[in-house]
Scaffold this motif. Structure first.
Motif, PDB file in Angstrom:
ATOM      1  N   SER A 219      75.830 109.756 169.595  1.00 20.00           N
ATOM      2  CA  SER A 219      74.603 109.944 168.798  1.00 20.00           C
ATOM      3  C   SER A 219      73.580 108.694 168.522  1.00 20.00           C
ATOM      4  O   SER A 219      72.319 108.799 168.904  1.00 20.00           O
ATOM      5  CB  SER A 219      74.855 110.615 167.374  1.00 20.00           C
ATOM      6  OG  SER A 219      73.535 110.849 166.845  1.00 20.00           O
ATOM      7  N   ASP A 260      76.632 118.702 176.897  1.00 20.49           N
ATOM      8  CA  ASP A 260      75.550 117.966 176.132  1.00 20.49           C
ATOM      9  C   ASP A 260      74.529 117.535 176.759  1.00 20.49           C
ATOM     10  O   ASP A 260      73.427 117.015 176.209  1.00 20.49           O
ATOM     11  CB  ASP A 260      76.507 116.502 175.458  1.00 20.49           C
ATOM     12  CG  ASP A 260      77.270 115.833 176.398  1.00 20.49           C
ATOM     13  OD1 ASP A 260      77.272 116.397 177.831  1.00 20.49           O
ATOM     14  OD2 ASP A 260      78.147 115.082 176.174  1.00 20.49           O
ATOM     15  N   ASN A 263      71.149 119.036 175.564  1.00 18.76           N
ATOM     16  CA  ASN A 263      70.538 118.449 174.301  1.00 18.76           C
ATOM     17  C   ASN A 263      69.734 117.638 174.646  1.00 18.76           C
ATOM     18  O   ASN A 263      68.671 117.171 174.178  1.00 18.76           O
ATOM     19  CB  ASN A 263      71.654 118.107 173.317  1.00 18.76           C
ATOM     20  CG  ASN A 263      72.003 119.548 172.720  1.00 18.76           C
ATOM     21  OD1 ASN A 263      71.449 120.563 172.449  1.00 18.76           O
ATOM     22  ND2 ASN A 263      73.375 119.485 172.069  1.00 18.76           N
TER      23      ASN A 263
END
Length: 453
Positions: A219, A260, A263
């Protein structure tokens, strides 16, 4: 340097020399040699004879030697590719500007027309080591101008998809744009997802540009990357994005290991920054769609075939005769440059270049390369899509949704979702007459009919 990057570089070099990508056996040999295995160990792992593996290796080393201009063998393959990671300018040259896989700084002049001057406050970082070399560019000026409109205005269009079937010219178009506008971006990076890597690996790779220590969590690294995209005007190109999607499912369903990415693409579109991400794909996913492109920074450019004899002339007009018939040939293969290139060689070799004689056969020839591509395409379809496309191929006329409902035992939801998915793969098109009709691509239809005989 991991084996994924090795395969990408090897595939790039082999394609430059042969215009063919690495097959499964070649990939297995490269992986084995990179891991230090002997030929007999590689042969055991892929159930081939040692002699056959040696032959594959011998031919590979010959191709790579020609591509790199130096003698490549099994015993120096790894050391050579490790060296290339740090000095890819040995085989990449773009407008006399070296591009390096470890992304060194390069000075560029303030005026693009005079590249010998040095401008101290203008720098670029370019990594096109995995981008193809463009030999010819045919009649895509309208599409090129569209990309220029979207990409040369900072932050206006943050996520752009270039879409269409195999061979239609997606990669060629994007590379042409990049070659033409090298000095309009501070950072340009081209990556190919033919052999997909995890998003973590991709982000780490891209963060090398910032020359900052990557953060600990994924992140935080994404935030770090988005910060760099905000600070610098970057252009990132991801080719073969369809390889992130699941085979045997409706279009745009991400494989478990690559979910992922969804996203990541949304973040690129939603968050404010001054950079651009281009996705080149044969399939359209939800992140590439936008109902009102005027309001959102998402754009999709869907390429169709070209009806221009310049396609054949640029491929080497000396191969073909009967120029009056060239347009008929182009229309027969839906103006797909990839198909036409294969057919041009057949006409040259079998018909002595006479296009009229080829057309007189009154048969749509499907080359082995096309057959292989269509087989792979069919295997990517979901069972619902396979039923639909086989039904659509039975008759030489388009069908309505009601026609398909009568002939197939599918629920309304499956039928609608299946038709939508086939259109987003660009193999079924709509025809608006008194009613809405659906039609399968004629070349694919010919292949499907041959398979059913």
């Amino acid at each position: 340097m991991d084996v994924t990057k090795v395969l990408q570089l090897a595939d790039h070099l082999v394609f430059q020399q042969t215009e063919k990508h690495l097959d499964d056996s070649q990939q297995t040999v490269i992986k084995g040699v990179w891991e230090g295995k002997t030929y007999d160990k590689i042969a055991d792992s892929c159930h081939l004879s040692e002699r056959h593996v040696r032959d594959i290796g011998y031919k590979l080393w010959q191709i790579l030697s020609e591509a790199l201009g130096e003698d490549i063998k099994k015993n120096n393959f790894r050391s050579t590719f490790e060296r290339l990671e740090f000095n890819s300018s040995q085989f990449i040259n773009i407008n006399s500007i070296e591009s390096s896989h470890n992304l060194q700084f390069y000075s560029y002049p303030g005026q693009p027309s005079n590249r010998e001057q040095i401008h101290d406050d203008i720098f670029q970082k370019i990594d096109l080591s995995l981008a193809p070399k463009i030999i010819c560019f045919s009649n895509r000026e309208t599409e090129l101008k569209r990309l220029e409109e979207w990409l040369l205005n900072k932050g206006k269009s943050r996520l752009i998809a270039v879409l269409g079937v195999s061979g239609i010219g997606k990669t060629t178009l994007v590379k042409r744009f990049v070659d033409k506008h090298l000095d309009r971006f501070e950072v340009i990076i081209w990556r190919d997802l033919k052999f997909p890597e995890s998003l973590t690996s991709l982000v780490n790779d891209l963060l090398k540009v910032s020359e900052e220590e990557p953060k600990v969590t994924v992140s935080d690294r994404l935030k770090q990357l988005l910060g760099f995209l905000t600070e610098k005007h970057c252009l990132i190109i991801l080719d073969d994005v369809q390889n992130l999607f699941t085979r045997g499912a409706l279009v745009g369903q991400y494989k478990r290991d690559y979910q992922d990415y969804q996203n990541f693409f949304r973040a690129i579109a939603d968050l404010e920054h001054q950079s651009n991400l281009i996705l080149i794909s044969r399939e359209k996913c939800g992140e590439m769609e936008c109902l009102d492109e005027k309001l959102y920074p998402i754009k999709s450019l869907e390429l169709s075939g070209l009806e221009d004899v310049e396609i054949l002339r640029n491929m080497g007009g000396g191969l073909l005769k009967d120029e009056d018939n060239w347009l008929k040939l182009i229309q027969l293969y839906q103006g797909n440059p990839g198909y036409l290139k294969q057919i041009a060689f057949i006409i040259h070799n079998i018909f002595d270049g006479h296009v009229a004689d080829f057309l007189a056969e009154n048969s749509l020839i499907i080359t082995p390369e096309m057959q292989f591509g269509f087989q792979q395409l069919f295997e990517r379809l979901s069972p619902i899509e396979q039923q639909l496309i086989l039904e659509l191929s039975q008759l030489d006329k388009p069908l309505t949704r009601e026609d398909l409902t009568e002939s197939l035992q599918l629920s309304s939801m499956d039928l609608i979702n299946g038709l939508q998915s086939l259109q987003q793969r660009y193999i079924v098109t709509k025809i608006r007459e008194n009613r809405l009709l659906f039609k399968v691509c004629p070349v694919l239809r010919e292949y499907l009919l041959c398979c059913q005989q």
